[in-house]
Design an enzyme around this catalytic site. Sequence first.
Site, PDB file in Angstrom:
ATOM      1  N   SER A   1     -44.797   7.344  15.953  1.00 21.90           N
ATOM      2  CA  SER A   1     -45.865   6.750  17.068  1.00 21.90           C
ATOM      3  C   SER A   1     -47.711   6.978  16.548  1.00 21.90           C
ATOM      4  O   SER A   1     -46.993   8.040  15.691  1.00 21.90           O
ATOM      5  CB  SER A   1     -46.015   7.712  18.356  1.00 21.90           C
ATOM      6  OG  SER A   1     -47.021   7.946  19.059  1.00 21.90           O
TER       7      SER A   1
ATOM      8  N   HIS B   1     -46.015   2.495  17.007  1.00 31.25           N
ATOM      9  CA  HIS B   1     -45.665   2.714  18.856  1.00 31.25           C
ATOM     10  C   HIS B   1     -47.287   2.987  18.658  1.00 31.25           C
ATOM     11  O   HIS B   1     -47.605   3.742  18.065  1.00 31.25           O
ATOM     12  CB  HIS B   1     -44.895   3.878  18.894  1.00 31.25           C
ATOM     13  CG  HIS B   1     -44.849   4.085  20.373  1.00 31.25           C
ATOM     14  ND1 HIS B   1     -43.853   3.673  21.376  1.00 31.25           N
ATOM     15  CD2 HIS B   1     -45.040   5.376  20.993  1.00 31.25           C
ATOM     16  CE1 HIS B   1     -44.111   3.559  22.479  1.00 31.25           C
ATOM     17  NE2 HIS B   1     -44.992   4.926  22.780  1.00 31.25           N
TER      18      HIS B   1
ATOM     19  N   ASP C   1     -50.121   3.200  21.363  1.00 30.00           N
ATOM     20  CA  ASP C   1     -50.398   4.255  22.179  1.00 30.00           C
ATOM     21  C   ASP C   1     -51.669   3.751  22.409  1.00 30.00           C
ATOM     22  O   ASP C   1     -52.671   4.768  22.470  1.00 30.00           O
ATOM     23  CB  ASP C   1     -49.743   5.968  22.285  1.00 30.00           C
ATOM     24  CG  ASP C   1     -48.598   6.345  21.828  1.00 30.00           C
ATOM     25  OD1 ASP C   1     -47.734   5.808  23.445  1.00 30.00           O
ATOM     26  OD2 ASP C   1     -48.243   6.978  21.333  1.00 30.00           O
TER      27      ASP C   1
ATOM     28  N   MET D   1     -54.382   4.601  25.559  1.00 26.71           N
ATOM     29  CA  MET D   1     -54.515   4.858  26.984  1.00 26.71           C
ATOM     30  C   MET D   1     -55.643   5.102  27.024  1.00 26.71           C
ATOM     31  O   MET D   1     -57.557   4.949  26.587  1.00 26.71           O
ATOM     32  CB  MET D   1     -54.516   7.060  26.950  1.00 26.71           C
ATOM     33  CG  MET D   1     -53.290   7.517  25.815  1.00 26.71           C
ATOM     34  SD  MET D   1     -52.820   8.765  26.278  1.00 26.71           S
ATOM     35  CE  MET D   1     -51.077   9.479  24.687  1.00 26.71           C
TER      36      MET D   1
ATOM     37  N   HIS E   1     -47.082   0.505  23.834  1.00 24.24           N
ATOM     38  CA  HIS E   1     -47.436   0.923  24.969  1.00 24.24           C
ATOM     39  C   HIS E   1     -48.509   1.495  25.996  1.00 24.24           C
ATOM     40  O   HIS E   1     -49.312   2.154  25.345  1.00 24.24           O
ATOM     41  CB  HIS E   1     -46.620   2.623  24.348  1.00 24.24           C
ATOM     42  CG  HIS E   1     -46.378   4.036  25.596  1.00 24.24           C
ATOM     43  ND1 HIS E   1     -46.151   5.095  25.409  1.00 24.24           N
ATOM     44  CD2 HIS E   1     -45.884   3.414  26.719  1.00 24.24           C
ATOM     45  CE1 HIS E   1     -45.747   5.699  26.444  1.00 24.24           C
ATOM     46  NE2 HIS E   1     -46.238   4.292  27.574  1.00 24.24           N
TER      47      HIS E   1
ATOM     48  N   MET F   1     -50.799   3.231  28.628  1.00 19.54           N
ATOM     49  CA  MET F   1     -50.275   4.438  29.340  1.00 19.54           C
ATOM     50  C   MET F   1     -52.127   3.151  29.693  1.00 19.54           C
ATOM     51  O   MET F   1     -53.003   4.552  30.098  1.00 19.54           O
ATOM     52  CB  MET F   1     -50.313   5.394  28.882  1.00 19.54           C
ATOM     53  CG  MET F   1     -49.646   5.848  28.881  1.00 19.54           C
ATOM     54  SD  MET F   1     -48.717   6.470  27.454  1.00 19.54           S
ATOM     55  CE  MET F   1     -49.407   5.802  25.581  1.00 19.54           C
TER      56      MET F   1
ATOM     57  N   MET G   1     -39.766   7.658  30.357  1.00 20.42           N
ATOM     58  CA  MET G   1     -40.077   8.609  29.318  1.00 20.42           C
ATOM     59  C   MET G   1     -40.029  10.323  29.026  1.00 20.42           C
ATOM     60  O   MET G   1     -39.261  10.291  30.457  1.00 20.42           O
ATOM     61  CB  MET G   1     -42.125   8.609  29.510  1.00 20.42           C
ATOM     62  CG  MET G   1     -43.027   7.224  30.184  1.00 20.42           C
ATOM     63  SD  MET G   1     -43.489   7.598  28.483  1.00 20.42           S
ATOM     64  CE  MET G   1     -44.365   9.086  27.535  1.00 20.42           C
TER      65      MET G   1
ATOM     66  N   GLY H   1     -49.437  13.747  22.539  1.00 19.16           N
ATOM     67  CA  GLY H   1     -48.239  14.048  21.794  1.00 19.16           C
ATOM     68  C   GLY H   1     -48.117  15.640  21.928  1.00 19.16           C
ATOM     69  O   GLY H   1     -48.585  16.455  22.606  1.00 19.16           O
ATOM     70  N   GLY H   2     -46.497  15.927  20.909  1.00 18.08           N
ATOM     71  CA  GLY H   2     -46.256  16.960  20.709  1.00 18.08           C
ATOM     72  C   GLY H   2     -45.712  17.943  21.771  1.00 18.08           C
ATOM     73  O   GLY H   2     -45.719  19.573  21.903  1.00 18.08           O
TER      74      GLY H   2
ATOM     75  N   ASP I   1     -39.129   8.181  24.579  1.00 14.36           N
ATOM     76  CA  ASP I   1     -41.123   8.475  24.410  1.00 14.36           C
ATOM     77  C   ASP I   1     -41.461  10.082  24.737  1.00 14.36           C
ATOM     78  O   ASP I   1     -41.375  10.250  25.404  1.00 14.36           O
ATOM     79  CB  ASP I   1     -41.995   7.018  24.712  1.00 14.36           C
ATOM     80  CG  ASP I   1     -42.966   8.013  24.135  1.00 14.36           C
ATOM     81  OD1 ASP I   1     -43.587   8.449  22.966  1.00 14.36           O
ATOM     82  OD2 ASP I   1     -43.996   6.755  24.736  1.00 14.36           O
ATOM     83  N   GLY I   2     -41.442  10.633  23.886  1.00 14.67           N
ATOM     84  CA  GLY I   2     -42.126  12.102  24.128  1.00 14.67           C
ATOM     85  C   GLY I   2     -40.571  13.314  23.990  1.00 14.67           C
ATOM     86  O   GLY I   2     -39.794  13.485  24.528  1.00 14.67           O
ATOM     87  N   GLY I   3     -40.867  14.080  22.707  1.00 22.17           N
ATOM     88  CA  GLY I   3     -40.482  15.230  22.617  1.00 22.17           C
ATOM     89  C   GLY I   3     -39.298  15.130  21.600  1.00 22.17           C
ATOM     90  O   GLY I   3     -37.847  15.469  21.131  1.00 22.17           O
TER      91      GLY I   3
HETATM   92  C1  DX5 Z   1     -47.189  10.790  25.215  1.00 20.04           C
HETATM   93  C2  DX5 Z   1     -47.194   9.151  24.228  1.00 20.04           C
HETATM   94  C3  DX5 Z   1     -45.996   9.449  22.971  1.00 20.04           C
HETATM   95  C4  DX5 Z   1     -46.696  10.505  21.705  1.00 20.04           C
HETATM   96  C5  DX5 Z   1     -45.370  11.602  21.528  1.00 20.04           C
HETATM   97  O1  DX5 Z   1     -47.688   9.694  25.826  1.00 20.04           O
HETATM   98  O2  DX5 Z   1     -46.389   7.824  24.828  1.00 20.04           O
HETATM   99  O3  DX5 Z   1     -45.577   8.088  22.284  1.00 20.04           O
HETATM  100  O4  DX5 Z   1     -47.374   9.999  21.023  1.00 20.04           O
HETATM  101  O5  DX5 Z   1     -45.382  12.153  20.814  1.00 20.04           O
HETATM  102  P1  DX5 Z   1     -44.775  12.674  20.616  1.00 20.04           P
HETATM  103  O6  DX5 Z   1     -43.119  12.517  19.959  1.00 20.04           O
HETATM  104  O7  DX5 Z   1     -45.310  14.149  19.092  1.00 20.04           O
HETATM  105  O8  DX5 Z   1     -44.095  13.608  21.823  1.00 20.04           O
HETATM  106 ZN    ZN Z   2     -46.133   6.105  23.750  1.00 21.59          ZN
END
Ligand code: DX5
Ligand code: ZN
Length: 218
Positions: free
Chosen positions: A8, A31, A33, A35, A64, A66, A135, A142-143, A173-175
């Site tokens: 991402s 990927h 994102d 938003m 993606h 959002m 998700m 992120g993070g 996706d996420g963590g």
């Molecule tokens: C969060 C995003 C993710 C994000 C993941 O809402 O959709 O794609 O970048 O980041 P990490 O891998 O750091 O959790």
């Molecule tokens: Zn994402």
Amino acid sequence: MGCAIHPSILSADFVNLEAELHRISNADAVHVDVMDNHFVPNLTLGLPIVARIQEVSPVPLDVHLMISDADRWAPEYAELGAASVTFHVEASAAPVRLAREIRKRGARVGMALRPATPVEPYLDLLSELDLLLIMTVEPGFGGQAFLDVMLPKIKRARKAIEASGARLALQVDGGISPGTIARAAEAGADVFVAGSAVYNTPEPAKAIEELRALASRP
Ligand code: DX5
Ligand code: ZN
């Protein structure tokens, strides 16, 4: 089962995006994102910038969305050439129609579920999709730490996909990191988004290979 790693760019340097994209040229897709500070409490980028990313990226785009008004905007991302466009089911008034609009424009279609959205009400829609995104954090940043409470949902989704006979990818996706990716893979995911675990390392390409190896281990 083949697996795919989608870094991402949320954790990349937004001022040097072209160079950042070339650092992950061994990835299966990038990927992106999007938003809108409405569906999620954060703002990233929109159509004009994604269109430029599409022009310069060495790997296909996995968008993606959002954003709240998915029905209005998602087809435009398909139109600009993204390989896949994923909308949130919570943000779509007519997900079946939207899925067909995206496919009609030549992109693969993904549907995403926030952590608190169950998969069961949507099982009849699987044949309309190429990708289901579960998700594993609350979307927006992120993070964040991987939510282990999502593992049963991933397992149920994998079972439902197998039972339906539909050929779709199961994305998480996420963590996702070297410490969590094997658990997600064991539960049945086969496409892994990783932001901080790729870009917050000195060698993103190496991080991708490590994640791929951990996800593929039987
Ligand atoms: C969060 C995003 C993710 C994000 C993941 O809402 O959709 O794609 O970048 O980041 P990490 O891998 O750091 O959790
Ligand atoms: Zn994402």
